[in-house]
Design a protein around this motif. Structure first.
Motif, PDB file in Angstrom:
ATOM      1  N   ALA A  69       0.753  -1.175  -0.004  1.00  6.77           N
ATOM      2  CA  ALA A  69       0.047   0.102  -0.159  1.00  6.77           C
ATOM      3  C   ALA A  69       1.012   1.293   0.031  1.00  6.77           C
ATOM      4  O   ALA A  69       0.748   2.063  -0.808  1.00  6.77           O
ATOM      5  CB  ALA A  69      -1.092   0.142   1.286  1.00  6.77           C
ATOM      6  N   LEU A  70       1.866   1.071   0.681  1.00  4.66           N
ATOM      7  CA  LEU A  70       2.721   2.565   0.902  1.00  4.66           C
ATOM      8  C   LEU A  70       3.586   2.595  -0.328  1.00  4.66           C
ATOM      9  O   LEU A  70       3.550   3.836  -0.878  1.00  4.66           O
ATOM     10  CB  LEU A  70       3.890   2.290   2.008  1.00  4.66           C
ATOM     11  N   ALA A  71       3.985   1.629  -1.095  1.00  2.00           N
ATOM     12  CA  ALA A  71       4.625   1.666  -2.167  1.00  2.00           C
ATOM     13  C   ALA A  71       3.773   2.383  -3.473  1.00  2.00           C
ATOM     14  O   ALA A  71       4.236   3.192  -4.104  1.00  2.00           O
ATOM     15  CB  ALA A  71       5.001   0.349  -2.631  1.00  2.00           C
ATOM     16  N   LEU A  72       2.530   1.800  -3.430  1.00  2.00           N
ATOM     17  CA  LEU A  72       1.671   2.365  -4.384  1.00  2.00           C
ATOM     18  C   LEU A  72       1.247   3.806  -4.084  1.00  2.00           C
ATOM     19  O   LEU A  72       1.185   4.612  -5.320  1.00  2.00           O
ATOM     20  CB  LEU A  72       0.326   1.686  -4.367  1.00  2.00           C
ATOM     21  N   LEU A  73       1.032   4.347  -2.659  1.00  2.00           N
ATOM     22  CA  LEU A  73       0.686   5.639  -2.369  1.00  2.00           C
ATOM     23  C   LEU A  73       1.838   6.597  -2.920  1.00  2.00           C
ATOM     24  O   LEU A  73       1.699   7.702  -3.376  1.00  2.00           O
ATOM     25  CB  LEU A  73       0.610   5.574  -1.087  1.00  2.00           C
TER      26      LEU A  73
ATOM     27  N   VAL B  96      -1.623  14.261  -4.188  1.00  2.00           N
ATOM     28  CA  VAL B  96      -0.883  13.945  -3.265  1.00  2.00           C
ATOM     29  C   VAL B  96      -1.301  14.155  -1.808  1.00  2.00           C
ATOM     30  O   VAL B  96      -0.936  13.215  -0.881  1.00  2.00           O
ATOM     31  CB  VAL B  96       0.318  14.979  -3.382  1.00  2.00           C
ATOM     32  N   ALA B  97      -2.047  14.987  -1.445  1.00  2.00           N
ATOM     33  CA  ALA B  97      -2.691  15.164  -0.149  1.00  2.00           C
ATOM     34  C   ALA B  97      -3.460  13.822   0.149  1.00  2.00           C
ATOM     35  O   ALA B  97      -3.610  13.386   1.282  1.00  2.00           O
ATOM     36  CB  ALA B  97      -3.494  16.294  -0.020  1.00  2.00           C
ATOM     37  N   LEU B  98      -4.098  13.325  -0.694  1.00  2.00           N
ATOM     38  CA  LEU B  98      -5.019  12.208  -0.474  1.00  2.00           C
ATOM     39  C   LEU B  98      -4.011  10.924  -0.403  1.00  2.00           C
ATOM     40  O   LEU B  98      -4.394  10.126   0.689  1.00  2.00           O
ATOM     41  CB  LEU B  98      -5.900  11.767  -1.814  1.00  2.00           C
ATOM     42  N   ALA B  99      -2.995  10.712  -0.931  1.00  2.00           N
ATOM     43  CA  ALA B  99      -1.912   9.896  -0.581  1.00  2.00           C
ATOM     44  C   ALA B  99      -1.254  10.106   0.584  1.00  2.00           C
ATOM     45  O   ALA B  99      -1.108   9.045   1.476  1.00  2.00           O
ATOM     46  CB  ALA B  99      -0.926   9.999  -1.612  1.00  2.00           C
TER      47      ALA B  99
END
Lengths: 132, 107
Positions: A69-73, B96-99
Protein backbone atom coordinates in the motif's frame (compact mmCIF):
# COMPACT_ATOMS: atom_id res chain seq x y z
CA UNK A 1 19.19 19.71 -10.40
CA UNK A 2 19.39 23.45 -11.10
CA UNK A 3 17.08 22.91 -14.09
CA UNK A 4 14.63 21.11 -11.86
CA UNK A 5 14.59 24.02 -9.40
CA UNK A 6 13.89 26.37 -12.31
CA UNK A 7 11.03 24.11 -13.41
CA UNK A 8 9.58 24.07 -9.90
CA UNK A 9 9.68 27.88 -9.81
CA UNK A 10 7.66 27.89 -13.03
CA UNK A 11 4.96 25.79 -11.30
CA UNK A 12 4.13 28.80 -9.15
CA UNK A 13 4.67 31.57 -11.69
CA UNK A 14 2.11 31.69 -14.50
CA UNK A 15 3.46 35.09 -15.52
CA UNK A 16 6.97 33.78 -16.02
CA UNK A 17 5.62 30.92 -18.14
CA UNK A 18 3.78 33.43 -20.30
CA UNK A 19 6.96 35.48 -20.75
CA UNK A 20 8.58 32.55 -22.57
CA UNK A 21 8.34 32.62 -26.37
CA UNK A 22 4.97 32.99 -28.10
CA UNK A 23 1.55 31.53 -27.38
CA UNK A 24 1.08 28.26 -29.31
CA UNK A 25 -2.17 27.27 -31.00
CA UNK A 26 -4.65 26.73 -28.16
CA UNK A 27 -5.33 23.21 -29.43
CA UNK A 28 -1.77 22.16 -28.64
CA UNK A 29 -2.10 23.55 -25.13
CA UNK A 30 -5.36 21.66 -24.67
CA UNK A 31 -3.71 18.43 -25.86
CA UNK A 32 -0.93 19.02 -23.31
CA UNK A 33 -3.61 19.60 -20.66
CA UNK A 34 -5.33 16.30 -21.51
CA UNK A 35 -2.02 14.45 -21.25
CA UNK A 36 -1.53 16.07 -17.84
CA UNK A 37 -5.02 14.97 -16.78
CA UNK A 38 -4.34 11.42 -17.97
CA UNK A 39 -1.25 11.36 -15.73
CA UNK A 40 -3.29 12.73 -12.82
CA UNK A 41 -5.80 9.92 -13.35
CA UNK A 42 -2.91 7.44 -13.34
CA UNK A 43 -1.74 8.95 -10.06
CA UNK A 44 -5.28 8.77 -8.63
CA UNK A 45 -5.55 5.13 -9.73
CA UNK A 46 -2.28 4.32 -7.95
CA UNK A 47 -3.45 6.08 -4.78
CA UNK A 48 -6.79 4.28 -5.03
CA UNK A 49 -4.85 1.03 -5.48
CA UNK A 50 -2.98 1.79 -2.26
CA UNK A 51 -6.29 2.16 -0.39
CA UNK A 52 -7.68 -0.95 -2.09
CA UNK A 53 -4.70 -3.18 -1.19
CA UNK A 54 -5.18 -2.30 2.47
CA UNK A 55 -8.96 -2.61 2.48
CA UNK A 56 -9.63 -5.58 0.23
CA UNK A 57 -6.66 -7.89 0.89
CA UNK A 58 -7.05 -8.52 4.64
CA UNK A 59 -5.57 -12.03 4.34
CA UNK A 60 -2.13 -10.74 3.43
CA UNK A 61 0.44 -10.44 6.19
CA UNK A 62 0.52 -7.00 7.79
CA UNK A 63 4.02 -6.24 6.48
CA UNK A 64 3.28 -7.27 2.89
CA UNK A 65 -0.06 -5.46 2.86
CA UNK A 66 1.16 -2.17 4.34
CA UNK A 67 4.39 -2.30 2.35
CA UNK A 68 2.54 -2.66 -0.94
CA UNK A 69 0.00 0.00 0.00
CA UNK A 70 2.79 2.44 0.91
CA UNK A 71 4.67 1.68 -2.32
CA UNK A 72 1.55 2.35 -4.42
CA UNK A 73 0.78 5.56 -2.51
CA UNK A 74 4.35 6.82 -2.89
CA UNK A 75 4.41 6.11 -6.62
CA UNK A 76 0.99 7.79 -6.96
CA UNK A 77 2.22 10.96 -5.24
CA UNK A 78 5.40 10.95 -7.34
CA UNK A 79 3.33 10.48 -10.50
CA UNK A 80 1.13 13.49 -9.66
CA UNK A 81 4.06 15.81 -8.99
CA UNK A 82 5.88 14.63 -12.07
CA UNK A 83 2.69 15.28 -14.10
CA UNK A 84 2.83 19.00 -13.21
CA UNK A 85 6.52 19.18 -13.95
CA UNK A 86 6.14 17.51 -17.33
CA UNK A 87 3.16 19.72 -18.19
CA UNK A 88 5.18 22.87 -17.40
CA UNK A 89 8.16 21.64 -19.41
CA UNK A 90 5.99 20.73 -22.44
CA UNK A 91 4.19 24.07 -22.25
CA UNK A 92 7.49 25.95 -22.16
CA UNK A 93 8.95 23.89 -25.01
CA UNK A 94 5.88 24.65 -27.15
CA UNK A 95 6.12 28.36 -26.37
CA UNK A 96 9.81 28.41 -27.31
CA UNK A 97 9.28 26.24 -30.38
CA UNK A 98 11.66 23.58 -29.04
CA UNK A 99 11.34 19.79 -29.17
CA UNK A 100 9.09 18.34 -26.50
CA UNK A 101 11.03 17.03 -23.49
CA UNK A 102 11.71 13.29 -23.41
CA UNK A 103 11.27 11.33 -20.21
CA UNK A 104 12.10 7.87 -18.90
CA UNK A 105 9.38 8.10 -16.26
CA UNK A 106 6.77 6.13 -18.30
CA UNK A 107 9.22 3.23 -18.69
CA UNK A 108 10.12 3.25 -15.00
CA UNK A 109 6.45 3.39 -14.00
CA UNK A 110 5.44 0.50 -16.25
CA UNK A 111 8.39 -1.58 -15.03
CA UNK A 112 7.37 -0.78 -11.45
CA UNK A 113 3.72 -1.72 -12.03
CA UNK A 114 4.83 -4.93 -13.78
CA UNK A 115 7.09 -5.84 -10.84
CA UNK A 116 4.28 -5.26 -8.33
CA UNK A 117 1.95 -7.41 -10.42
CA UNK A 118 4.52 -10.24 -10.55
CA UNK A 119 5.08 -9.87 -6.81
CA UNK A 120 1.34 -10.18 -6.20
CA UNK A 121 1.19 -13.35 -8.33
CA UNK A 122 4.06 -14.84 -6.31
CA UNK A 123 2.44 -13.84 -3.00
CA UNK A 124 -0.86 -15.43 -3.98
CA UNK A 125 0.71 -18.58 -5.52
CA UNK A 126 2.92 -19.35 -2.54
CA UNK A 127 0.20 -18.48 -0.10
CA UNK A 128 2.13 -15.94 1.99
CA UNK A 129 -1.04 -14.99 3.72
CA UNK A 130 -1.76 -14.52 7.40
CA UNK A 131 -2.63 -17.76 9.23
CA UNK A 132 -6.37 -18.17 9.64
CA UNK B 1 -19.00 25.18 -43.52
CA UNK B 2 -19.88 28.41 -41.76
CA UNK B 3 -18.66 29.29 -38.30
CA UNK B 4 -20.89 30.19 -35.37
CA UNK B 5 -22.27 33.69 -34.94
CA UNK B 6 -19.27 34.96 -32.98
CA UNK B 7 -17.10 34.58 -36.08
CA UNK B 8 -14.81 31.79 -34.87
CA UNK B 9 -14.30 28.75 -37.05
CA UNK B 10 -15.57 25.47 -35.69
CA UNK B 11 -12.76 23.34 -34.31
CA UNK B 12 -13.07 20.03 -36.19
CA UNK B 13 -10.92 18.27 -33.58
CA UNK B 14 -13.41 19.15 -30.81
CA UNK B 15 -10.43 19.93 -28.59
CA UNK B 16 -12.33 21.89 -25.90
CA UNK B 17 -14.98 19.16 -25.64
CA UNK B 18 -12.37 16.45 -25.31
CA UNK B 19 -10.57 18.45 -22.65
CA UNK B 20 -13.84 19.02 -20.79
CA UNK B 21 -14.53 15.28 -20.83
CA UNK B 22 -10.97 14.61 -19.62
CA UNK B 23 -11.68 16.86 -16.61
CA UNK B 24 -14.93 14.95 -16.03
CA UNK B 25 -13.12 11.60 -16.07
CA UNK B 26 -10.51 12.94 -13.70
CA UNK B 27 -13.20 14.19 -11.32
CA UNK B 28 -14.78 10.73 -11.41
CA UNK B 29 -11.43 9.11 -10.59
CA UNK B 30 -10.99 11.57 -7.74
CA UNK B 31 -14.48 10.69 -6.45
CA UNK B 32 -13.62 6.97 -6.38
CA UNK B 33 -10.42 7.65 -4.43
CA UNK B 34 -12.28 9.96 -2.03
CA UNK B 35 -14.89 7.23 -1.43
CA UNK B 36 -12.10 4.72 -0.69
CA UNK B 37 -10.48 7.24 1.66
CA UNK B 38 -13.72 7.73 3.59
CA UNK B 39 -14.21 3.96 3.76
CA UNK B 40 -10.69 3.61 5.13
CA UNK B 41 -11.33 6.29 7.75
CA UNK B 42 -14.69 4.98 9.01
CA UNK B 43 -13.37 1.41 9.33
CA UNK B 44 -11.13 2.43 12.21
CA UNK B 45 -12.19 3.64 15.66
CA UNK B 46 -13.76 7.10 15.89
CA UNK B 47 -10.54 8.82 16.94
CA UNK B 48 -9.82 12.49 16.15
CA UNK B 49 -7.40 11.28 13.44
CA UNK B 50 -10.09 9.29 11.66
CA UNK B 51 -12.76 11.97 12.00
CA UNK B 52 -10.46 14.67 10.69
CA UNK B 53 -9.49 12.34 7.82
CA UNK B 54 -13.16 12.19 6.76
CA UNK B 55 -13.44 15.99 6.95
CA UNK B 56 -10.17 16.49 5.07
CA UNK B 57 -11.26 14.07 2.33
CA UNK B 58 -14.50 15.99 1.89
CA UNK B 59 -12.57 19.26 1.65
CA UNK B 60 -10.05 17.87 -0.85
CA UNK B 61 -12.83 16.41 -2.98
CA UNK B 62 -14.71 19.73 -3.01
CA UNK B 63 -11.51 21.61 -3.86
CA UNK B 64 -10.84 19.26 -6.78
CA UNK B 65 -14.44 19.66 -7.95
CA UNK B 66 -14.10 23.43 -7.77
CA UNK B 67 -10.90 23.43 -9.84
CA UNK B 68 -12.52 21.20 -12.47
CA UNK B 69 -15.69 23.30 -12.48
CA UNK B 70 -13.77 26.54 -13.09
CA UNK B 71 -11.71 24.98 -15.83
CA UNK B 72 -14.79 23.55 -17.55
CA UNK B 73 -16.38 27.01 -17.42
CA UNK B 74 -13.22 28.50 -18.99
CA UNK B 75 -13.29 25.88 -21.75
CA UNK B 76 -16.70 27.14 -22.91
CA UNK B 77 -15.00 30.22 -24.43
CA UNK B 78 -14.57 30.25 -28.24
CA UNK B 79 -10.77 30.33 -27.84
CA UNK B 80 -10.17 28.77 -24.43
CA UNK B 81 -7.23 30.16 -22.43
CA UNK B 82 -4.48 27.75 -21.42
CA UNK B 83 -4.62 25.87 -18.15
CA UNK B 84 -3.36 28.05 -15.29
CA UNK B 85 -0.31 26.55 -13.53
CA UNK B 86 -2.18 27.11 -10.27
CA UNK B 87 -4.97 24.75 -11.34
CA UNK B 88 -2.47 22.14 -12.53
CA UNK B 89 -0.53 22.36 -9.29
CA UNK B 90 -3.78 22.25 -7.31
CA UNK B 91 -5.02 19.09 -9.00
CA UNK B 92 -1.65 17.42 -8.38
CA UNK B 93 -1.41 18.57 -4.77
CA UNK B 94 -4.90 17.32 -3.92
CA UNK B 95 -3.82 13.91 -5.23
CA UNK B 96 -0.64 14.04 -3.14
CA UNK B 97 -2.67 15.10 -0.10
CA UNK B 98 -4.98 12.09 -0.51
CA UNK B 99 -1.91 9.85 -0.65
CA UNK B 100 -0.46 11.51 2.44
CA UNK B 101 -3.71 11.02 4.31
CA UNK B 102 -3.71 7.35 3.34
CA UNK B 103 -0.22 6.99 4.82
CA UNK B 104 -1.40 8.66 8.05
CA UNK B 105 -4.33 6.25 8.28
CA UNK B 106 -2.19 3.19 7.48
CA UNK B 107 0.57 3.61 10.03
Amino acid sequence: MIDFVKDVRLWFAPQRLRDEGGTPDYRFSLANERTFLAWIRTALALVGGGFAVDQFLPDLRWGVRVGMALALLAVGALCALRAVNHWVRCERAMRRGEDLPVSRFPVLLSLGVGLVAVAMVVVVLFGWTAPR
Amino acid sequence: MTGPADGTARDPGLQPERTRLAWRRTTLACTVVAALAVRQAVRGPATPLHLSAVALTALLWLAFLRTAHHRIADLAAPRPPGLAPRSALGAALFTVALAGMAVALLV
